[in-house]
Design an enzyme around this catalytic site. Structure first.
Site, PDB file in Angstrom:
ATOM      1  N   SER A  31       0.796  -1.229   0.000  1.00 24.32           N
ATOM      2  CA  SER A  31       0.000   0.000   0.000  1.00 24.32           C
ATOM      3  C   SER A  31       0.825   1.274   0.000  1.00 24.32           C
ATOM      4  O   SER A  31       0.307   2.350  -0.298  1.00 24.32           O
ATOM      5  CB  SER A  31      -0.944   0.013   1.210  1.00 24.32           C
ATOM      6  N   ASP A  78      -1.996   9.107  10.211  1.00 26.82           N
ATOM      7  CA  ASP A  78      -1.446   7.838   9.729  1.00 26.82           C
ATOM      8  C   ASP A  78       0.065   7.995   9.603  1.00 26.82           C
ATOM      9  O   ASP A  78       0.546   8.811   8.832  1.00 26.82           O
ATOM     10  CB  ASP A  78      -2.068   7.510   8.372  1.00 26.82           C
ATOM     11  N   HIS A 116       1.379   5.529   5.828  1.00 29.56           N
ATOM     12  CA  HIS A 116       1.037   5.688   4.412  1.00 29.56           C
ATOM     13  C   HIS A 116       1.271   7.122   3.930  1.00 29.56           C
ATOM     14  O   HIS A 116       0.706   8.064   4.484  1.00 29.56           O
ATOM     15  CB  HIS A 116      -0.419   5.296   4.171  1.00 29.56           C
TER      16      HIS A 116
END
Length: 390
Positions: free
Chosen positions: A190, A358, A361
């Site tokens: 990701s 986050d 990411h």
């Protein structure tokens, strides 16, 4: 479809059919070689060929669904050609429930626009072509060599329980030679994969932004990374298979995994991770292509009390370093390179490169910085095609 729209679509088809079939030896210019299909039961966009879910393939038409009984007309929330779609009721990369188009052998660019779907992948010729397109009306494109006179394409698994839909298809001939342009294939998770819309997504993977930092005259980029991926999954579940089908001498395969492999739920030890990665490295090297291993960047919060960003013990990095040395393949130690950059800009600016709340990411700006770091390191290593002058 009313008579006027049918006649318009029929005329468009015959005009392109002449270019594609009647003069197979003619090198067709890009502006003269595009086929456009508008799927569903609604109105047909100007210049497109309308295709309903019930339309079966025939040699006379040169296009249609192989098993229309497994197709369904559905609505879609887009505009124009994306206002309706067809849904694939059976799917899978090996499924025979495909949309087939007769084409002279050669190299083609295929642009796909999905209907309404949360996450779906595109397969053609029995392998994945695009991994995990997300959101309604998502669009992407890929190159494909046609060697048997026919394109066989379908929309397939991205997420269980999701409707796999197709709104529009554009087919453009690039060359009479059925060989992909020189390609950089990217594998990862990701932090690497594509997010949609490709040109405006808030979140991005560095593989998505990588084309901005290399020469488009030298390479095309095929980002086969997907969220949550582990080494075993990339090797066994179709992504490596797709790369091996097309990769050739002069191409690159950049592989960055390890983040999800370290999660206990995936039951992969560091030794197992290393050997799975070694297997993939060996399979790609056997094709004559070049493998580049990359280590993942750390978290935004990996600063010590002295303000230095360091994450050298994360994500099975040591196994990746050892494997690169043992197999004598190039290494981009993005973990260390990104930490040096994060240290230079400090914790606040580093956090601004990640998604809000986050620490793992990257957002679009962060993905661009990581892509830049990878490209610059490949240039410094002097790998063919990455020279600033090329």
């Amino acid at each position: 479809m009313n008579k006027g729209k049918w006649m318009k679509a029929l005329c468009a088809f015959f005009m392109v059919a002449v270019l594609f079939s009647v003069m197979p030896n003619l090198h067709v210019e890009a502006t003269m070689s595009e086929l456009k299909f508008d799927f569903g039961s609604g109105s047909v966009e100007s210049g497109y060929i309308g295709v309903s879910a019930s339309e079966s393939y025939s040699q006379t038409k040169g296009y249609g669904f192989n098993t229309p009984e497994n197709m369904l007309n559905v609505t879609a929330s887009g505009t124009g050609e994306a206002s309706d779609a067809v849904q694939f009721l059976t799917y899978g990369t090996k499924s025979t429930n495909t949309f087939n188009v007769d084409l002279p052998n050669g190299l083609y660019e295929i642009k796909v626009t999905l209907g309404n779907t949360a996450r779906a992948s595109v397969a053609a010729e029995g392998v994945y072509q695009i991994i995990n397109m997300t959101g309604n009306s998502a669009a992407d494109k890929f190159q494909i060599p046609i060697t048997d006179g026919q394109l066989n394409i379908l929309v397939t698994e991205g997420k269980a329980g999701t409707a796999f839909t197709l709104s529009a298809l554009k087919i453009r001939k690039l060359s009479d030679t059925p060989v992909t342009n020189r390609t950089i294939y990217i594998g990862g998770d990701s932090t690497v994969c594509n997010y949609y819309p490709l040109d405006s997504s808030v979140q991005a993977g560095w593989g998505q932004l990588f084309p901005d930092f290399i020469s488009a005259k030298t390479f095309q980029v095929r980002n086969m990374a997907s969220g949550g991926q582990i080494a075993r999954g990339f090797r066994n579940d179709g992504q490596l298979e797709a790369i091996l089908k097309y990769i050739k001498p002069g191409d690159y395969f950049i592989l960055q995994l390890g983040i999800n492999d370290t999660n206990p739920k995936n039951n992969t030890t560091e030794a197992e991770f290393k050997e799975i990665m070694r297997d993939m490295v060996g399979q790609v090297i056997a094709t004559g292509a070049t493998v580049v291993l990359s280590t993942p960047q750390g978290r935004a919060t990996d600063f010590n009390s002295e303000g230095v960003h360091t994450s050298v013990n994360r994500w099975y990095r040591h196994a990746t370093l050892a494997l690169a040395q043992e197999e004598n393949v190039p290494l981009v130690d993005l973990n260390v390179l990104s930490s040096a950059y994060f240290t230079s800009i400090g914790p606040i600016a580093t956090s601004a490169l990640y998604m809000t709340g986050d620490s793992l990411h990257p957002n679009r700006q962060g993905a661009a910085e990581l892509a830049r770091i990878v490209a610059e390191d490949l240039q410094k290593q002097g790998l063919d095609g990455f020279s600033i002058d090329e």
